[in-house]
Design a protein around this motif. Structure first.
Motif, PDB file in Angstrom:
ATOM      1  N   LEU A   7      58.599  29.062  17.308  1.00 38.30           N
ATOM      2  CA  LEU A   7      57.353  29.624  17.979  1.00 38.30           C
ATOM      3  C   LEU A   7      57.764  29.277  19.490  1.00 38.30           C
ATOM      4  O   LEU A   7      57.470  30.202  20.445  1.00 38.30           O
ATOM      5  CB  LEU A   7      56.344  28.725  17.544  1.00 38.30           C
ATOM      6  CG  LEU A   7      55.077  29.356  18.250  1.00 38.30           C
ATOM      7  CD1 LEU A   7      54.705  30.837  18.135  1.00 38.30           C
ATOM      8  CD2 LEU A   7      53.700  28.525  17.739  1.00 38.30           C
ATOM      9  N   ALA A   8      58.371  27.942  20.000  1.00 40.51           N
ATOM     10  CA  ALA A   8      58.751  28.095  21.276  1.00 40.51           C
ATOM     11  C   ALA A   8      59.605  28.809  22.029  1.00 40.51           C
ATOM     12  O   ALA A   8      59.435  29.172  22.882  1.00 40.51           O
ATOM     13  CB  ALA A   8      58.997  26.418  21.542  1.00 40.51           C
ATOM     14  N   ILE A   9      60.495  28.934  21.063  1.00 42.43           N
ATOM     15  CA  ILE A   9      61.834  29.815  21.628  1.00 42.43           C
ATOM     16  C   ILE A   9      61.208  31.238  21.780  1.00 42.43           C
ATOM     17  O   ILE A   9      61.624  31.880  22.660  1.00 42.43           O
ATOM     18  CB  ILE A   9      62.636  29.999  20.592  1.00 42.43           C
ATOM     19  CG1 ILE A   9      63.668  28.492  20.597  1.00 42.43           C
ATOM     20  CG2 ILE A   9      63.746  31.127  20.689  1.00 42.43           C
ATOM     21  CD1 ILE A   9      64.687  28.355  19.334  1.00 42.43           C
ATOM     22  N   ASP A  10      60.136  31.774  20.866  1.00 45.42           N
ATOM     23  CA  ASP A  10      59.704  33.102  20.906  1.00 45.42           C
ATOM     24  C   ASP A  10      58.943  33.368  22.151  1.00 45.42           C
ATOM     25  O   ASP A  10      58.926  34.215  22.685  1.00 45.42           O
ATOM     26  CB  ASP A  10      58.922  33.529  19.500  1.00 45.42           C
ATOM     27  CG  ASP A  10      59.789  33.689  18.258  1.00 45.42           C
ATOM     28  OD1 ASP A  10      61.215  33.697  18.498  1.00 45.42           O
ATOM     29  OD2 ASP A  10      59.221  33.397  17.024  1.00 45.42           O
ATOM     30  N   GLU A  11      58.153  32.301  22.521  1.00 47.85           N
ATOM     31  CA  GLU A  11      57.430  32.591  23.484  1.00 47.85           C
ATOM     32  C   GLU A  11      58.069  32.157  24.796  1.00 47.85           C
ATOM     33  O   GLU A  11      57.821  32.939  25.678  1.00 47.85           O
ATOM     34  CB  GLU A  11      56.310  31.023  23.663  1.00 47.85           C
ATOM     35  CG  GLU A  11      55.084  31.217  22.368  1.00 47.85           C
ATOM     36  CD  GLU A  11      54.158  32.271  22.599  1.00 47.85           C
ATOM     37  OE1 GLU A  11      54.120  32.809  23.569  1.00 47.85           O
ATOM     38  OE2 GLU A  11      53.439  32.726  21.558  1.00 47.85           O
ATOM     39  N   GLY A  12      58.980  31.593  24.787  1.00 49.67           N
ATOM     40  CA  GLY A  12      60.018  31.176  25.987  1.00 49.67           C
ATOM     41  C   GLY A  12      60.587  32.862  26.197  1.00 49.67           C
ATOM     42  O   GLY A  12      61.049  33.001  27.461  1.00 49.67           O
ATOM     43  N   GLU A  13      61.113  33.489  25.080  1.00 50.11           N
ATOM     44  CA  GLU A  13      61.797  34.823  25.370  1.00 50.11           C
ATOM     45  C   GLU A  13      60.694  35.568  26.020  1.00 50.11           C
ATOM     46  O   GLU A  13      61.356  36.429  26.761  1.00 50.11           O
ATOM     47  CB  GLU A  13      62.267  35.309  23.902  1.00 50.11           C
ATOM     48  CG  GLU A  13      63.122  36.464  24.092  1.00 50.11           C
ATOM     49  CD  GLU A  13      63.691  36.978  22.812  1.00 50.11           C
ATOM     50  OE1 GLU A  13      64.358  37.814  22.767  1.00 50.11           O
ATOM     51  OE2 GLU A  13      63.219  36.348  21.666  1.00 50.11           O
ATOM     52  N   ALA A  14      59.505  35.777  25.375  1.00 54.15           N
ATOM     53  CA  ALA A  14      58.652  36.646  26.219  1.00 54.15           C
ATOM     54  C   ALA A  14      58.551  36.272  27.673  1.00 54.15           C
ATOM     55  O   ALA A  14      58.426  37.266  28.617  1.00 54.15           O
ATOM     56  CB  ALA A  14      57.131  36.606  25.387  1.00 54.15           C
ATOM     57  N   LEU A  15      58.283  35.201  28.174  1.00 49.85           N
ATOM     58  CA  LEU A  15      58.390  34.719  29.398  1.00 49.85           C
ATOM     59  C   LEU A  15      59.294  34.805  30.406  1.00 49.85           C
ATOM     60  O   LEU A  15      59.159  35.542  31.334  1.00 49.85           O
ATOM     61  CB  LEU A  15      57.839  33.064  29.590  1.00 49.85           C
ATOM     62  CG  LEU A  15      56.444  32.531  28.866  1.00 49.85           C
ATOM     63  CD1 LEU A  15      56.410  31.048  28.947  1.00 49.85           C
ATOM     64  CD2 LEU A  15      55.436  32.971  29.832  1.00 49.85           C
ATOM     65  N   TYR A  16      60.665  34.796  29.533  1.00 48.01           N
ATOM     66  CA  TYR A  16      61.930  35.304  30.128  1.00 48.01           C
ATOM     67  C   TYR A  16      62.060  36.688  30.617  1.00 48.01           C
ATOM     68  O   TYR A  16      62.311  36.859  31.618  1.00 48.01           O
ATOM     69  CB  TYR A  16      63.078  34.631  29.334  1.00 48.01           C
ATOM     70  CG  TYR A  16      64.347  35.106  30.143  1.00 48.01           C
ATOM     71  CD1 TYR A  16      65.062  34.275  30.727  1.00 48.01           C
ATOM     72  CD2 TYR A  16      64.990  36.271  29.399  1.00 48.01           C
ATOM     73  CE1 TYR A  16      66.294  34.541  31.146  1.00 48.01           C
ATOM     74  CE2 TYR A  16      66.298  36.595  30.017  1.00 48.01           C
ATOM     75  CZ  TYR A  16      66.768  35.891  31.056  1.00 48.01           C
ATOM     76  OH  TYR A  16      68.056  36.335  31.260  1.00 48.01           O
ATOM     77  N   ARG A  17      61.577  37.331  29.585  1.00 51.77           N
ATOM     78  CA  ARG A  17      61.720  38.943  29.834  1.00 51.77           C
ATOM     79  C   ARG A  17      60.883  39.221  31.010  1.00 51.77           C
ATOM     80  O   ARG A  17      61.250  40.238  31.637  1.00 51.77           O
ATOM     81  CB  ARG A  17      61.413  39.618  28.378  1.00 51.77           C
ATOM     82  CG  ARG A  17      62.302  39.308  27.349  1.00 51.77           C
ATOM     83  CD  ARG A  17      63.304  40.135  27.358  1.00 51.77           C
ATOM     84  NE  ARG A  17      64.453  39.767  26.634  1.00 51.77           N
ATOM     85  CZ  ARG A  17      64.444  40.308  24.942  1.00 51.77           C
ATOM     86  NH1 ARG A  17      63.617  41.204  24.671  1.00 51.77           N
ATOM     87  NH2 ARG A  17      65.413  39.900  24.311  1.00 51.77           N
ATOM     88  N   VAL A  18      59.846  38.621  31.153  1.00 51.39           N
ATOM     89  CA  VAL A  18      58.830  39.095  32.343  1.00 51.39           C
ATOM     90  C   VAL A  18      59.296  38.604  33.489  1.00 51.39           C
ATOM     91  O   VAL A  18      59.469  39.168  34.775  1.00 51.39           O
ATOM     92  CB  VAL A  18      57.441  38.832  32.035  1.00 51.39           C
ATOM     93  CG1 VAL A  18      56.595  38.931  33.229  1.00 51.39           C
ATOM     94  CG2 VAL A  18      56.927  39.458  30.684  1.00 51.39           C
ATOM     95  N   GLY A  19      59.680  37.205  33.595  1.00 46.23           N
ATOM     96  CA  GLY A  19      60.064  36.559  34.838  1.00 46.23           C
ATOM     97  C   GLY A  19      61.510  36.332  35.310  1.00 46.23           C
ATOM     98  O   GLY A  19      61.634  36.283  36.278  1.00 46.23           O
ATOM     99  N   CYS A  20      62.318  36.549  34.416  1.00 43.13           N
ATOM    100  CA  CYS A  20      63.733  36.284  34.670  1.00 43.13           C
ATOM    101  C   CYS A  20      64.782  37.052  34.404  1.00 43.13           C
ATOM    102  O   CYS A  20      65.689  37.149  35.161  1.00 43.13           O
ATOM    103  CB  CYS A  20      64.059  34.862  33.841  1.00 43.13           C
ATOM    104  SG  CYS A  20      62.924  33.661  33.760  1.00 43.13           S
ATOM    105  N   SER A  21      64.670  38.185  33.598  1.00 44.42           N
ATOM    106  CA  SER A  21      65.615  38.858  32.895  1.00 44.42           C
ATOM    107  C   SER A  21      65.965  40.119  34.058  1.00 44.42           C
ATOM    108  O   SER A  21      66.956  40.425  33.962  1.00 44.42           O
ATOM    109  CB  SER A  21      65.190  39.947  31.755  1.00 44.42           C
ATOM    110  OG  SER A  21      63.947  40.681  32.167  1.00 44.42           O
ATOM    111  N   SER A  22      65.214  40.289  34.938  1.00 39.97           N
ATOM    112  CA  SER A  22      65.554  41.285  36.079  1.00 39.97           C
ATOM    113  C   SER A  22      66.733  40.983  37.005  1.00 39.97           C
ATOM    114  O   SER A  22      67.386  41.453  37.378  1.00 39.97           O
ATOM    115  CB  SER A  22      64.404  41.650  37.119  1.00 39.97           C
ATOM    116  OG  SER A  22      63.961  40.326  37.616  1.00 39.97           O
ATOM    117  N   CYS A  23      67.117  39.491  37.000  1.00 43.65           N
ATOM    118  CA  CYS A  23      68.095  38.880  37.720  1.00 43.65           C
ATOM    119  C   CYS A  23      69.244  38.344  36.646  1.00 43.65           C
ATOM    120  O   CYS A  23      70.192  38.627  36.724  1.00 43.65           O
ATOM    121  CB  CYS A  23      67.615  37.864  38.579  1.00 43.65           C
ATOM    122  SG  CYS A  23      66.626  38.379  39.951  1.00 43.65           S
TER     123      CYS A  23
END
Length: 269
Positions: free
Chosen positions: A47-63
Motif C-alpha cells: 500500500l505504501a508503494i502504491d501511494e508513493g507511486e501516485a505521489l511520484y507520478r504527480v510531483g517527480c516524474s516530469s524530471c
C-alpha cells in the motif's frame, strides 16, 4: 480390580491428552500467526508503494521519468534507495523549484507520511541505502573529539572546520551544517547528495559517522558555546588575527589621522 486400575490411569491419560492438545495449538499458532503477520506487513508495504507511486507520478516524474529511469532534467532514481529520498525530500531540496547549479534546502512540500511513501516506492525500483535507525545517528553515543578529527580530515575542505559551509566551482557550494537534524547529516554521508562524495559504511563506519554528528552537535548548533565571542567563521587564530590586523590597524590609522588633523587645526588657530 481391572476397573479400578483403569480409573487410576484415567487422570494421567487426560493430562497427556491436554499436553498434546496444547502442543498442537502452539504449533498451529507458530505455523499460522507469523505468516499472517508477514502477510499484513507485506500488504502495508504494498500500500505504501502504491501511494508513493501516485505521489511520484504527480510531483517527480516530469524530471525523473515515469518509472524513475531519469531524463534530461533529472538523474535516474533506480538504486538510490530510501535514504536518498528521505534526505532530498525531507530537507525540501526536492521537488526542485528552479533549475540551477544546486538544489537549496527549503521548507518541505510533503508530510512525513508522504515522504515515507515516496521512499518506499523509490526503494522498490532497486536496492539502495535504507533510512537509518535512530541509534545510528544519536549524538549521545558519539565521541565528539574523535568526530572533530574525522571531520577535519574528510569534510573541512568543503564545509569549513566547524561546518559553516563554503564555495565550490561553477556556482556550487557546500552548505552550512548549523542546526541540521542528525538523521540528515547521516543520510548525506551515506548517499552523497549533489556534489558531495558518498561515505558508505565500508569507507566510514557507522560509529565514525556518529562521532562526526556528535562533533557538529557540540560546535555548530544555535546552543553551542563560542568561548571567543564572535566566531569569525570558526577558522581559528588565522581569521582572528587577520580581523584584528585589518580592523585594529585601520582604527589606529584613522585615530592617527584624526589626531594629526586636530593638531594642525590647533596650530593654525
Amino acid at each position: 480390580m481391572k476397573k479400578l486400575s483403569a480409573r487410576r490411569r484415567h487422570p494421567l491419560a487426560v493430562f497427556v491428552v491436554l499436553l498434546i492438545a496444547l502442543a498442537a495449538t502452539g504449533g498451529l499458532y507458530a505455523a499460522f500467526a507469523p505468516a499472517e503477520e508477514a502477510q499484513a506487513d507485506n500488504r502495508a508495504q504494498s500500500l505504501a508503494i502504491d501511494e508513493g507511486e501516485a505521489l511520484y507520478r504527480v510531483g517527480c516524474s516530469s524530471c525523473h521519468g515515469r518509472s524513475g529511469e531519469g531524463g534530461s532534467d533529472g538523474p535516474s532514481l533506480v538504486g538510490v534507495g530510501p535514504a536518498a529520498v528521505h534526505f532530498q525530500v525531507g530537507t525540501g531540496r526536492m521537488p526542485l523549484q528552479n533549475p540551477g547549479a544546486q538544489a537549496p534546502a527549503k521548507p518541505r512540500a510533503y508530510t512525513q507520511a508522504e515522504i515515507d511513501q515516496l521512499a518506499a516506492y523509490i526503494g522498490s525500483l532497486g536496492p539502495g541505502p535504507a533510512v537509518p535507525e535512530a541509534s545510528a545517528y544519536d549524538p549521545a553515543d558519539g565521541d565528539a573529539a574523535r568526530g572533530g578529527e574525522l571531520f577535519r580530515t574528510n569534510c573541512a575542505q568543503c564545509h569549513n572546520f566547524t561546518g559553516q559551509g563554503g564555495a565550490l566551482t561553477h556556482g556550487k557550494y557546500a552548505p552550512g551544517l548549523d542546526d541540521v537534524e542528525p538523521i540528515f547529516i547521516y543520510e548525506a554521508m551515506l548517499t552523497g547528495p549533489q556534489n558531495m562524495p558518498s561515505f558508505p559504511d565500508t569507507v566510514l563506519p557507522e560509529q565514525e559517522k556518529r562521532d562526526i554528528i556528535a562533533w557538529l552537535n557540540a560546535v555548530n548548533t544555535s546552543e553551542s558555546p563560542s568561548p571567543g565571542g564572535f566566531s569569525l567563521g570558526g577558522f581559528g587564530p588565522v581569521s582572528e588575527g587577520l580581523f584584528a590586523w585589518t580592523f585594529g590597524i585601520g582604527a589606529l590609522v584613522a585615530l592617527t589621522v584624526w589626531i594629526g588633523a586636530r593638531s594642525a587645526k590647533a596650530r593654525k588657530s
